[in-house]
Design a protein around this motif. Sequence first.
Motif, mmCIF file in Angstrom:
data_model
loop_
_atom_site.group_PDB
_atom_site.id
_atom_site.type_symbol
_atom_site.label_atom_id
_atom_site.label_comp_id
_atom_site.label_asym_id
_atom_site.label_seq_id
_atom_site.Cartn_x
_atom_site.Cartn_y
_atom_site.Cartn_z
ATOM 1 N N ASN A 74 0.845 -1.196 0.000
ATOM 2 C CA ASN A 74 0.000 0.000 0.000
ATOM 3 C C ASN A 74 0.880 1.246 0.000
ATOM 4 O OD1 ASN A 74 -1.956 2.030 1.804
ATOM 5 N ND2 ASN A 74 -3.014 0.780 0.287
ATOM 6 N N ASP A 142 -2.826 8.858 1.778
ATOM 7 C CA ASP A 142 -2.776 7.903 2.893
ATOM 8 C C ASP A 142 -2.415 6.522 2.354
ATOM 9 O OD1 ASP A 142 -3.314 6.005 4.812
ATOM 10 O OD2 ASP A 142 -5.414 6.590 5.099
ATOM 11 N N GLY A 143 -1.127 6.182 2.474
ATOM 12 C CA GLY A 143 -0.645 4.869 2.036
ATOM 13 C C GLY A 143 -0.068 4.092 3.205
ATOM 14 N N VAL A 144 -0.720 4.223 4.367
ATOM 15 C CA VAL A 144 -0.197 3.535 5.557
ATOM 16 C C VAL A 144 -0.503 2.044 5.481
ATOM 17 C CG1 VAL A 144 -0.286 3.388 8.075
ATOM 18 C CG2 VAL A 144 -0.399 5.632 6.950
ATOM 19 N N LEU A 145 -1.781 1.720 5.314
ATOM 20 C CA LEU A 145 -2.167 0.310 5.269
ATOM 21 C C LEU A 145 -3.260 0.110 4.221
ATOM 22 C CD1 LEU A 145 -2.543 -0.522 9.078
ATOM 23 C CD2 LEU A 145 -0.688 -1.270 7.573
ATOM 24 N N CYS A 174 -5.260 5.654 -0.370
ATOM 25 C CA CYS A 174 -4.732 4.663 -1.310
ATOM 26 C C CYS A 174 -5.350 3.305 -0.957
ATOM 27 C CB CYS A 174 -3.214 4.667 -1.166
ATOM 28 S SG CYS A 174 -2.372 3.387 -2.057
ATOM 29 N N LEU A 176 -7.699 2.120 0.615
ATOM 30 C CA LEU A 176 -8.723 2.346 1.646
ATOM 31 C C LEU A 176 -8.140 3.255 2.719
ATOM 32 C CD1 LEU A 176 -7.850 0.013 4.111
ATOM 33 C CD2 LEU A 176 -8.672 -1.389 2.248
ATOM 34 N N SER A 178 -6.624 4.158 5.939
ATOM 35 C CA SER A 178 -5.919 3.295 6.892
ATOM 36 C C SER A 178 -6.619 3.343 8.242
ATOM 37 C CB SER A 178 -4.476 3.767 7.032
ATOM 38 O OG SER A 178 -3.871 3.789 5.752
HETATM 39 K K LIG Z 1 -4.341 3.336 2.819
#
Ligand SMILES: [K+]
Length: 541
Positions: A74, A142-145, A174, A176, A178
Motif C-alpha cells: 500500500n 494515505d498509504g499507511v495500510l 490509497c 482504503l 488506513s
Molecule cells: K491506505
Amino acid sequence: MSTLTWTPDAPGELLPGWRAADVAAADAARLATGVDLMAVAAHALAGRCAALLRERAGGVSGRAVVLLVGPGNNGGDALLAGASLRRRGAGVTALLLADRAHEGGVAGLRAAGGRVIRPHPDDEADLHHAADLVRDADLVVDGVLGIGARGAVRGAAHDLLERVALRGGAVVACDLPSGLDPDTGALSGPVLPADVTVTFGAAKAGLLLPRGRHVVGELVVVDLGLEEHLPDPALHLVRDGGAPDLPGPHVAVRWPRPWRDADKYARGVLGVAAGDDRYPGAAVLACSAAAASGVGMVRYVPADGRAAAVDPVGPLVLRAVPELLVQPLADVGRVQAWVVGPGVSEPDDPRVRHVLEEADEPAVVDAGALQAAARLTREGTLRRPDRLLLTPHRGELERVAGVLGLERREDAVDTARDVVARTGAVVLLKGADTVVLTPEGRTTVVPGGPPWLATAGAGDVLAGVAGALLAAGTAPGRAATLAAHVHAVAAHRASRGGPLHAALVADEVRGVVADALGARVPGEGLASGGAPVLWDDGARD
Ligand SMILES: [K+]
Ligand SMILES: NC(=O)C1=CN([C@@H]2O[C@H](COP(=O)(O)OP(=O)(O)OC[C@H]3O[C@@H](n4cnc5c(N)ncnc54)[C@H](O)[C@@H]3O)[C@@H](O)[C@H]2O)[C@@H](O)CC1
C-alpha cells in the motif's frame, strides 16, 4: 465527510464489494499473468491526485504533497504515485512511518526528486515536524495500510494520524483509509477521512458498509482486470439517482407496475395488522405509505378482534386512506401480504399470532411482532419463515438475538446475519444506513435518509412501503431493498435539510415512485406497461 459517491464509469445499479482475502487472491492470480499491477494502480492513483490538486489547489506544479507510507505494498503504491506527481512538478515528501518501506517505491520517488523522511517513532520533535508537514500540505496521500491491515494502525503512523486526523486539506486514501477494516468497515483508532478513496481492482466490502462509508468520500474503483479471478461479491450497495433525493435505477427497473387491465388483486391487497389504542398513529402511517406505494387495496385489521363500528383507530385510518376496508380478524377478506407489528403493544395480540403462526402470505414483521417471531422460532412454530421480512432497528435486533439465545456480537450486521441464519427470514436492519440480509447469503447496503429520519413513525412508513411490494408479489429480499431506498429518498425530499415527521415522508413516497418509473430505461426490466413482478425468485436483487 461527504456521503460516498462513485465515478460514473462504475456501471450498474448496485456497486459490488468483496472481502479483502478474495481481492488479494484475485490480485495474486492476475499478477501471475505477468501484469505489473502496482504500476497500473499507482498510475491511476496519481491521476486522481492530480485532478484533485487542480480542483482544490488550482494546479499540480509547485503544490505540496505529503505521502503517509506504511510497511507494505500500500505504501509502495503511494510512493510510486508520489514519484509521478513529482515528475508533474509537485513538491513531494514521503513520511516513512514503519521500520520498513517498499524499496522500489522509495527508489522511484528519490529518482524523481522527491524527499524521503523517516520520523523517529519516539522522538517528539520528529513527530511534531511530520504533523506540521501534513497540516501544511495541499494534498495528503494515505498509504499507511491497505488490505494487509490487521487491527488498528500501530506505531509512528498511529501517533501521527492521531495528531492530524482533523486537518482540513485534501486527502486521498490509497486503496482504503488506513484504520478501516476492509471487510467490516469498522474503524479502530485514528482514521484520516478521505475526500477520495482510490481502490484497486475491486471495491472492498468495508468501504460500502455503514461504519466505513462516511470516511471514504468519493470512491474510485481502478480496473485491474480481476473480474475472472473474483468470486461472488460479499455485498452490494444501492445507488441513488445522482443525488440523495433522486431514486436510483434499481427502483426504476424493479418496481412492480400494473398492466393496463390489472384488477386490485393484480396490484396486491395488503392486510395491515398494526396500531392499537396506545399507538393509533402507526396504523395510519403504515396504511398511508402502502397506499402511496401503489397497493391495490388495504384491509385494516383492528386490535382485539373489534368490529369496525367500535374500533377507535378505524376512523383515523379511513380519514387518511378513504378507500381502505376496516375488517376484524375473524372476517378479514383475502390478502396477498401482511404488515404486522407497527404500534402493536400487546405481546399476545391475536393479530400477531395469526400472521406468524397461521397465515401463509408474505409479511413485514415489525416492532411489536418482532419478539414474537423470535419466540416462535425458538419454539419451532414460526410458519414459513421464508415468506417473512423482519425489520428491526438495532435495539430491536439485539432483543430478538437475546430471545433467540444468540451469542453477542460487536457489529450489528453480524448479529443480523446470525438472526437470518437462525430464523430463515430476510432481515432489514435499520440504522444510519439500512442493511438487507437474505437467507441465500445476499447482503445489500441501502444508503440512509437524513439524520432527521430518526423519528417516531419512520419505521411504520417503511413497513407500509415494503408491505405494498410484498402484496404485489415482490420477493422479501428485493422488497426490502426497494422499500428502504424509496423510504430514504422520500425522507430526503421531506427534509430538504430540515426537520421532518413521518407523515411527510409517507406523502413523498408517491412522487419518488412516480419519478423512478418515469426515469425507467426502456428495454430494461419489465416491458413497458407490462405485468407486475409476480413471485419472482428474489435470489438476485
Ligand atoms: K491506505
Ligand atoms: N497484491 C497486489 O498485487 C497488489 C497490491 N496492491 C496494494 O497492496 C496493498 C496490500 O499490500 P500488503 O499485502 O503489502 O499489505 P499492506 O500494505 O496493507 O500492509 C501490510 C503490512 O502492514 C503491517 N501491518 C498490518 N497491520 C498493521 C497495523 N495495524 N499497524 C501497523 N502495521 C500493520 C503488516 O505487518 C504488513 O507488513 C493493497 O491494499 C494495495 O494498496 C496494489 O498495488 C495492487 C496490486
